[in-house]
Design a protein around this motif. Sequence first.
Motif, PDB file in Angstrom:
ATOM      1  N   LYS A 169       0.864  -1.224  -0.131  1.00 26.44           N
ATOM      2  CA  LYS A 169       0.070   0.031  -0.017  1.00 26.44           C
ATOM      3  C   LYS A 169       0.815   1.278   0.048  1.00 26.44           C
ATOM      4  O   LYS A 169       1.715   1.240   1.062  1.00 26.44           O
ATOM      5  N   VAL A 170       0.788   1.873  -1.143  1.00 28.90           N
ATOM      6  CA  VAL A 170       1.618   3.131  -1.243  1.00 28.90           C
ATOM      7  C   VAL A 170       1.078   4.318  -1.220  1.00 28.90           C
ATOM      8  O   VAL A 170      -0.110   4.565  -2.131  1.00 28.90           O
ATOM      9  N   ALA A 171       1.374   5.542  -0.592  1.00 31.35           N
ATOM     10  CA  ALA A 171       0.929   6.702  -0.805  1.00 31.35           C
ATOM     11  C   ALA A 171       2.024   7.607  -1.325  1.00 31.35           C
ATOM     12  O   ALA A 171       3.221   7.344  -1.006  1.00 31.35           O
ATOM     13  N   ASN A 172       1.808   8.657  -2.077  1.00 32.65           N
ATOM     14  CA  ASN A 172       2.996   9.594  -2.600  1.00 32.65           C
ATOM     15  C   ASN A 172       2.522  11.018  -2.543  1.00 32.65           C
ATOM     16  O   ASN A 172       1.106  11.303  -2.539  1.00 32.65           O
ATOM     17  N   VAL A 173       3.546  11.876  -2.135  1.00 33.95           N
ATOM     18  CA  VAL A 173       3.261  13.107  -1.805  1.00 33.95           C
ATOM     19  C   VAL A 173       4.132  14.130  -2.572  1.00 33.95           C
ATOM     20  O   VAL A 173       5.542  13.706  -2.455  1.00 33.95           O
ATOM     21  N   PRO A 174       3.486  14.971  -3.506  1.00 32.88           N
ATOM     22  CA  PRO A 174       4.275  15.743  -4.140  1.00 32.88           C
ATOM     23  C   PRO A 174       5.048  16.929  -3.188  1.00 32.88           C
ATOM     24  O   PRO A 174       4.268  17.467  -2.316  1.00 32.88           O
ATOM     25  N   LEU A 175       6.391  17.307  -3.594  1.00 30.93           N
ATOM     26  CA  LEU A 175       6.815  18.434  -2.747  1.00 30.93           C
ATOM     27  C   LEU A 175       6.915  19.727  -3.477  1.00 30.93           C
ATOM     28  O   LEU A 175       7.610  19.549  -4.761  1.00 30.93           O
ATOM     29  N   VAL A 176       6.281  20.657  -3.071  1.00 29.44           N
ATOM     30  CA  VAL A 176       6.347  21.957  -3.877  1.00 29.44           C
ATOM     31  C   VAL A 176       6.715  23.098  -2.696  1.00 29.44           C
ATOM     32  O   VAL A 176       6.130  23.163  -1.645  1.00 29.44           O
ATOM     33  N   PRO A 177       7.659  23.891  -3.087  1.00 31.71           N
ATOM     34  CA  PRO A 177       7.977  24.822  -2.097  1.00 31.71           C
ATOM     35  C   PRO A 177       7.040  25.635  -1.648  1.00 31.71           C
ATOM     36  O   PRO A 177       7.147  26.303  -0.313  1.00 31.71           O
ATOM     37  N   VAL A 179       4.234  25.022  -0.834  1.00 32.20           N
ATOM     38  CA  VAL A 179       3.071  24.285  -0.114  1.00 32.20           C
ATOM     39  C   VAL A 179       3.687  23.485   0.910  1.00 32.20           C
ATOM     40  O   VAL A 179       4.654  22.792   0.659  1.00 32.20           O
ATOM     41  N   GLU A 180       3.364  23.630   2.358  1.00 31.32           N
ATOM     42  CA  GLU A 180       4.052  23.137   3.609  1.00 31.32           C
ATOM     43  C   GLU A 180       3.560  21.547   3.249  1.00 31.32           C
ATOM     44  O   GLU A 180       2.335  21.081   3.030  1.00 31.32           O
ATOM     45  N   PRO A 181       4.593  20.584   3.602  1.00 34.34           N
ATOM     46  CA  PRO A 181       4.232  19.283   3.478  1.00 34.34           C
ATOM     47  C   PRO A 181       3.232  18.835   4.642  1.00 34.34           C
ATOM     48  O   PRO A 181       3.307  19.580   5.723  1.00 34.34           O
ATOM     49  N   PRO A 182       2.401  17.957   4.388  1.00 29.01           N
ATOM     50  CA  PRO A 182       1.511  17.633   5.396  1.00 29.01           C
ATOM     51  C   PRO A 182       1.949  17.015   6.746  1.00 29.01           C
ATOM     52  O   PRO A 182       3.097  16.369   6.634  1.00 29.01           O
ATOM     53  N   ASP A 183       1.275  17.546   7.712  1.00 25.92           N
ATOM     54  CA  ASP A 183       1.907  16.981   9.175  1.00 25.92           C
ATOM     55  C   ASP A 183       1.852  15.468   9.226  1.00 25.92           C
ATOM     56  O   ASP A 183       3.040  15.184   9.868  1.00 25.92           O
ATOM     57  N   GLU A 184       1.367  14.739   8.669  1.00 21.21           N
ATOM     58  CA  GLU A 184       1.209  13.293   8.560  1.00 21.21           C
ATOM     59  C   GLU A 184       2.549  12.859   8.419  1.00 21.21           C
ATOM     60  O   GLU A 184       3.046  11.653   8.771  1.00 21.21           O
ATOM     61  N   LEU A 185       3.308  13.417   7.425  1.00 22.04           N
ATOM     62  CA  LEU A 185       4.692  12.930   6.902  1.00 22.04           C
ATOM     63  C   LEU A 185       5.527  12.855   8.116  1.00 22.04           C
ATOM     64  O   LEU A 185       6.325  11.996   8.325  1.00 22.04           O
ATOM     65  N   PHE A 186       5.586  13.575   9.215  1.00 21.28           N
ATOM     66  CA  PHE A 186       6.181  13.822  10.148  1.00 21.28           C
ATOM     67  C   PHE A 186       5.866  12.914  11.529  1.00 21.28           C
ATOM     68  O   PHE A 186       6.359  12.935  12.268  1.00 21.28           O
TER      69      PHE A 186
END
Length: 271
Positions: A169-177, A179-186
């Motif tokens: 099960k894979v989720a992917n998150v784009p990194l854009v300067p 836009v703050e990365p979602p809190d869930e990543l941390f």
Amino acid sequence: MKDIPIVYVVSDSVGETAEFVVRAAASQFDGGRVEIRRISYVDDKEAIAEVVTAAQENQSMIAFTLVLPDLRKFLIEEAARQSVRAVDILGPMMDAFHEVYKMEPKLRPGLLHQLDDEYFRRVEAIEFAVKYDDGRDPRGILRADVVLVGVSRTSKTPLSMYLAHKRLKVANVPLVPEVEPPDELFQVSSKKVIGLTISPNELNLIRTERLKSLGLRAQANYAAFDRILYELDFADKVHRKLGCAVIDVSNKAVEETANIVMDLIKRGGRG
């Protein structure tokens, strides 16, 4: 004989296949009324002898799916001795495969059930990858086996789908300067987060071709070299903050990157 026919279903696995065949046949008679008594995971002759005796006492028949030849042979002989009709559902087809294609059976009970489980896990993983593609819903990060993070055009989506076919099960998150990365990543373990990076030159070529395919100007900011360097620098800072493993996908096929990801996951997420 009782009003409702009784069929004993004997299997060295779950017995779903035999029961399905029995019900399909019964549907052609008297509205499909039949009482099925399923005896699953049979692995010895004593259990078979008990079932044959019960079938004889109830004037019933037996349908069976037994993989091991000695158990099949014993049931057939015991049923004949007690004048019980026994239908071998799996054996003739296995024999046909062996005779026509010269293939040797594995003789391992439950393989079909294992294949079914694998199939449904794969479907579930694919649906997961689609639902949580491109950061659509950050809640997927908390449920994922693997989380891919990187700038646009680092093969996050095709990689997610490839890994999904491996039942991850894979989720992917784009990194854009901007836009703050979602809190869930941390909030998740860095061991299941994989950063993706790429050489600026290759990313420039990929994005330029992407713009052309969309009928847009190749000089757009999306493919501008300064913009690419800016995005990659931002992604590098996020990767370091996450403390995750990072894969350089430059000149790598999706399959190659996927193998690296799976190896990292097996080894605990670090290179």
